[in-house]
Design an enzyme around this catalytic site. Sequence first.
Site, PDB file in Angstrom:
ATOM      1  N   TYR A   1     -24.704  10.911  -5.403  1.00 31.63           N
ATOM      2  CA  TYR A   1     -23.527  10.827  -6.281  1.00 31.63           C
ATOM      3  C   TYR A   1     -23.928  11.120  -7.730  1.00 31.63           C
ATOM      4  CZ  TYR A   1     -19.318   8.816  -8.459  1.00 31.63           C
ATOM      5  OH  TYR A   1     -18.161   8.625  -9.192  1.00 31.63           O
TER       6      TYR A   1
ATOM      7  N   SER B   1     -18.598  11.443 -14.248  1.00 28.60           N
ATOM      8  CA  SER B   1     -18.830   9.994 -14.183  1.00 28.60           C
ATOM      9  C   SER B   1     -19.949   9.664 -15.156  1.00 28.60           C
ATOM     10  CB  SER B   1     -19.265   9.593 -12.774  1.00 28.60           C
ATOM     11  OG  SER B   1     -19.744   8.265 -12.758  1.00 28.60           O
TER      12      SER B   1
ATOM     13  N   LYS C   1     -22.593  14.303 -10.031  1.00 33.38           N
ATOM     14  CA  LYS C   1     -21.804  14.132 -11.257  1.00 33.38           C
ATOM     15  C   LYS C   1     -22.499  14.772 -12.469  1.00 33.38           C
ATOM     16  CE  LYS C   1     -18.233  12.061  -9.468  1.00 33.38           C
ATOM     17  NZ  LYS C   1     -16.907  12.695  -9.470  1.00 33.38           N
TER      18      LYS C   1
HETATM   19  P1  NDP Z   1     -10.445   6.990  -4.502  1.00 38.52           P
HETATM   20  O1  NDP Z   1     -11.330   6.978  -3.310  1.00 38.52           O
HETATM   21  O2  NDP Z   1      -9.586   5.801  -4.791  1.00 38.52           O
HETATM   22  O3  NDP Z   1      -9.497   8.297  -4.476  1.00 38.52           O
HETATM   23  C1  NDP Z   1     -10.032   9.556  -4.213  1.00 38.52           C
HETATM   24  C2  NDP Z   1      -8.981  10.414  -3.554  1.00 38.52           C
HETATM   25  O4  NDP Z   1      -9.587  11.692  -3.248  1.00 38.52           O
HETATM   26  C3  NDP Z   1      -8.491   9.834  -2.232  1.00 38.52           C
HETATM   27  O5  NDP Z   1      -7.113  10.071  -2.082  1.00 38.52           O
HETATM   28  C4  NDP Z   1      -9.300  10.629  -1.222  1.00 38.52           C
HETATM   29  O6  NDP Z   1      -8.711  10.717   0.060  1.00 38.52           O
HETATM   30  C5  NDP Z   1      -9.356  11.993  -1.879  1.00 38.52           C
HETATM   31  N1  NDP Z   1     -10.429  12.822  -1.326  1.00 38.52           N
HETATM   32  C6  NDP Z   1     -11.660  12.418  -0.926  1.00 38.52           C
HETATM   33  N2  NDP Z   1     -12.345  13.456  -0.438  1.00 38.52           N
HETATM   34  C7  NDP Z   1     -11.545  14.541  -0.526  1.00 38.52           C
HETATM   35  C8  NDP Z   1     -11.690  15.902  -0.163  1.00 38.52           C
HETATM   36  N3  NDP Z   1     -12.800  16.362   0.414  1.00 38.52           N
HETATM   37  N4  NDP Z   1     -10.653  16.741  -0.393  1.00 38.52           N
HETATM   38  C9  NDP Z   1      -9.513  16.297  -0.948  1.00 38.52           C
HETATM   39  N5  NDP Z   1      -9.312  15.025  -1.295  1.00 38.52           N
HETATM   40  C10 NDP Z   1     -10.310  14.145  -1.083  1.00 38.52           C
HETATM   41  O7  NDP Z   1     -11.422   7.279  -5.726  1.00 38.52           O
HETATM   42  P2  NDP Z   1     -11.242   7.062  -7.306  1.00 38.52           P
HETATM   43  O8  NDP Z   1      -9.844   7.242  -7.683  1.00 38.52           O
HETATM   44  O9  NDP Z   1     -11.969   5.827  -7.698  1.00 38.52           O
HETATM   45  O10 NDP Z   1     -12.125   8.269  -7.841  1.00 38.52           O
HETATM   46  C11 NDP Z   1     -11.555   9.497  -8.303  1.00 38.52           C
HETATM   47  C12 NDP Z   1     -12.641  10.269  -9.001  1.00 38.52           C
HETATM   48  O11 NDP Z   1     -13.173   9.477 -10.070  1.00 38.52           O
HETATM   49  C13 NDP Z   1     -13.844  10.618  -8.114  1.00 38.52           C
HETATM   50  O12 NDP Z   1     -14.306  11.915  -8.447  1.00 38.52           O
HETATM   51  C14 NDP Z   1     -14.860   9.567  -8.494  1.00 38.52           C
HETATM   52  O13 NDP Z   1     -16.178   9.992  -8.244  1.00 38.52           O
HETATM   53  C15 NDP Z   1     -14.577   9.432  -9.967  1.00 38.52           C
HETATM   54  N6  NDP Z   1     -15.059   8.202 -10.573  1.00 38.52           N
HETATM   55  C16 NDP Z   1     -14.654   6.987 -10.117  1.00 38.52           C
HETATM   56  C17 NDP Z   1     -15.132   5.832 -10.695  1.00 38.52           C
HETATM   57  C18 NDP Z   1     -14.733   4.482 -10.242  1.00 38.52           C
HETATM   58  O14 NDP Z   1     -15.375   3.510 -10.670  1.00 38.52           O
HETATM   59  N7  NDP Z   1     -13.729   4.341  -9.397  1.00 38.52           N
HETATM   60  C19 NDP Z   1     -16.090   5.905 -11.821  1.00 38.52           C
HETATM   61  C20 NDP Z   1     -16.429   7.233 -12.221  1.00 38.52           C
HETATM   62  C21 NDP Z   1     -15.929   8.340 -11.621  1.00 38.52           C
HETATM   63  P3  NDP Z   1      -8.969   9.509   1.136  1.00 38.52           P
HETATM   64  O15 NDP Z   1      -8.058   8.413   0.736  1.00 38.52           O
HETATM   65  O16 NDP Z   1      -8.656  10.083   2.461  1.00 38.52           O
HETATM   66  O17 NDP Z   1     -10.423   9.153   1.017  1.00 38.52           O
END
Ligand code: NDP
Length: 258
Positions: free
Chosen positions: A165, A150, A169
């Site tokens: 967080y 990130s 990252k």
């Molecule tokens: P979302 O919360 O929309 O999706 C994340 C997914 O990961 C969900 O399906 C979630 O399940 C799953 N998940 C969470 N914890 C676990 C775990 N312990 N084991 C397996 N699966 C898990 O997040 P984003 O798509 O926005 O983010 C994806 C990645 O991008 C993350 O690493 C985030 O930090 C990074 N990111 C996001 C940004 C943003 O602005 N959105 C910016 C920069 C980085 P559940 O639905 O049950 O929670």
Amino acid sequence: MDMLKKLFSLENRTILITGGSRGIGRVVAEHVAAVGANVVIFDIQGDKAAEAANEIAEKYGCQTYSCEVDVTDYEGVKSCLQQAVEQMGRIDLLFNNAGIVIQKPVIETTPEEWNKVIDVNLNGVYYVAQLFGKYLIENGIKGAIVNTASMSGQIVNYPQLQASYNTSKAGVVHLTKSLAYEWASHDIRVNCISPGYIFTELTSFVREDWREQWAESTPMRRLGKPEELAGAVIYLLSDSASFVTGSQLTIDGGFTII
Ligand code: NDP
């Protein structure tokens, strides 16, 4: 068209995506399937992972598989990886993407909350990468990994406070470089993407005025869309990036340049 295909096709490759049920992982899963890949989804909610895998198989005519797993569960990841390899025959690529955020000032953050974020975002990324890298090395597969870091690994976000967080990252960025060095001799490339503010479920719950502030602080004056990350992931996983390893691709509408 042939050149385009040669550069960015993922035909005959299988990609494992963590956190692939929704958000960035889900959108990237659709895009890699569209350029020819078979897709394996690991996610903490098995029913949602299965639903995503089935929808992608139907829409793109590719082979898919899903497994319910918490990325912080090392043995669980190991077992899911074994099952996925048995089902798919072989896995070449990894989009190591599952992550969570807790927004709280340091003073109010409990050790449990700190550990939870570090566990999912850093240890989870490490466990999946380590087990996948071991699988590639043992089977002589010249694969590639993209970790989701990130821009928070480079800057401190505001107005929301989220030290756990940001720290996790920053760790992912340096883990990426460390793995890239260790596995370069095995022809395994490891890179990361560092998105800026992207509109997904992860960011949808925050205060409306904060989201507006994020957009205003971004030179492009808006949040990004998950679709705007897909090309970067495909590039880093494809043969186009055959000499790229240990790099961080920042995709943030210019947020980190000012
Ligand atoms: P979302 O919360 O929309 O999706 C994340 C997914 O990961 C969900 O399906 C979630 O399940 C799953 N998940 C969470 N914890 C676990 C775990 N312990 N084991 C397996 N699966 C898990 O997040 P984003 O798509 O926005 O983010 C994806 C990645 O991008 C993350 O690493 C985030 O930090 C990074 N990111 C996001 C940004 C943003 O602005 N959105 C910016 C920069 C980085 P559940 O639905 O049950 O929670």
